[in-house]
Design an enzyme around this catalytic site. Structure first.
Site, short mmCIF file in Angstrom:
data_model
loop_
_atom_site.label_atom_id
_atom_site.label_comp_id
_atom_site.label_asym_id
_atom_site.label_seq_id
_atom_site.Cartn_x
_atom_site.Cartn_y
_atom_site.Cartn_z
N ARG A 75 36.98 40.89 33.70
CA ARG A 75 36.84 40.02 34.86
C ARG A 75 35.87 40.67 35.84
O ARG A 75 36.05 41.83 36.19
CB ARG A 75 38.23 39.94 35.51
CG ARG A 75 38.61 38.64 36.05
CD ARG A 75 40.06 38.64 36.46
NE ARG A 75 40.39 39.56 37.53
CZ ARG A 75 41.25 39.29 38.50
NH1 ARG A 75 41.84 38.10 38.54
NH2 ARG A 75 41.54 40.16 39.42
N ASP A 80 44.25 49.61 33.90
CA ASP A 80 44.17 50.96 34.47
C ASP A 80 45.51 51.69 34.34
O ASP A 80 45.54 52.89 34.07
CB ASP A 80 43.78 50.88 35.95
CG ASP A 80 42.29 50.60 36.12
OD1 ASP A 80 41.54 50.73 35.14
OD2 ASP A 80 41.88 50.23 37.24
N THR A 88 33.30 38.11 41.48
CA THR A 88 33.47 36.65 41.30
C THR A 88 34.80 36.29 40.63
O THR A 88 35.21 35.14 40.68
CB THR A 88 32.34 36.10 40.40
OG1 THR A 88 32.49 36.68 39.09
CG2 THR A 88 30.96 36.47 40.93
N ASP A 105 46.61 46.84 38.55
CA ASP A 105 45.68 46.61 37.43
C ASP A 105 46.32 47.11 36.13
O ASP A 105 46.50 48.31 35.92
CB ASP A 105 44.36 47.36 37.70
CG ASP A 105 43.31 47.01 36.66
OD1 ASP A 105 43.59 47.17 35.46
OD2 ASP A 105 42.22 46.56 37.04
#
Ligand code: PRP
Ligand code: URA
Length: 208
Positions: A103, A202, A107, A199
């Site tokens: 991603r 991560d 944006t 995340d």
């Protein structure tokens, strides 16, 4: 359209641990695998079986085994890889494909960088794991791609979903099955799920 929001005390417990910012990489990875196995159990509930005769030490009997329907697990890289082993523990003979999508941080648009699928994808039940369904962009793009390659029976699994992403995925692909471990409140202005877990990639791989 079939959407299942799973509701099980074991799942709720494990997802709580996953959300905790103090859960380290090793435990996070282990929990993602365990949750994937519990979710896979549900997603494969209606797997077709067939009868065989089996001789036990006591007598002969009719028993059920999984019938010939072929399976493929196609995680969305990176974070979906964390769910792969949990599902393979349930169905060790499944073939494995990979779809790489990231991603864009500004944006939030998905970008595909890899697609490798097992053969005869049109004849397989295709399980697509990704821990996070946020805007829905990555899942929609992955499933567009799978359909383009011929897949028909697709089951998407995410541990945590935002209402916005779930709606978008249902609208884009009303014919697939969707399994969600927990439906959260909303997205924030960075398109992260709130409360979410941060995340997922991560935290699984210990990056950033
Ligand atoms: C995360 C996650 C999903 C996607 C969800 O991946 O694993 O693939 O974001 O967001 P969306 O629903 O708004 O598309 P990310 O792009 O962070 O890549 P990574 O798994 O490589 O970290
Ligand atoms: N991707 C993640 O890993 N987490 C989110 O909350 C949203 C997208």
């Amino acid at each position: 359209m079939k959407t299942v929001i799973l509701d099980h005390p074991l799942l709720r417990h494990k997802i709580s641990l996953l959300r905790d910012e103090n859960t380290g990489t090793r435990d996070f990875r282990m929990l993602v695998g365990e949750i994937a196995m519990l979710m896979g159990y549900e997603a494969l509930r209606e797997l077709p079986t067939e009868s065989i005769r089996t001789k036990t030490p006591v007598s002969e009997t009719e028993t059920a085994v999984i019938s010939g329907k072929k399976l493929a697990v196609v995680p969305i890289i990176r974070a979906g890889l964390g769910m792969l082993d949990g599902i393979l523990q349930l169905v060790p003979v499944a073939k494995v494909g990979h779809i790489g999508i990231y991603r864009d941080e500004q944006t939030h648009e998905p970008h595909e960088y890899l697609c490798r699928l097992p053969d005869n994808i049109d004849k397989r039940i295709v399980i697509v794991p990704d821990p996070m369904l946020a805007t829905g962009g990555s899942a929609i793009q992955a499933i567009d791609l799978l359909k383009c390659k011929g897949a028909k029976d697709i089951r998407f699994m995410s541990i945590i979903a935002a209402p916005e992403g779930l709606r978008a995925l249902q609208e884009a692909h009303p014919d697939i099955e969707i399994y969600v471990g927990c439906l959260d409140e909303r997205l924030n202005d960075k398109a992260y799920i709130v409360p979410g877990l941060g995340d997922a990639g991560d935290r699984i791989f210990g990056t950033r």
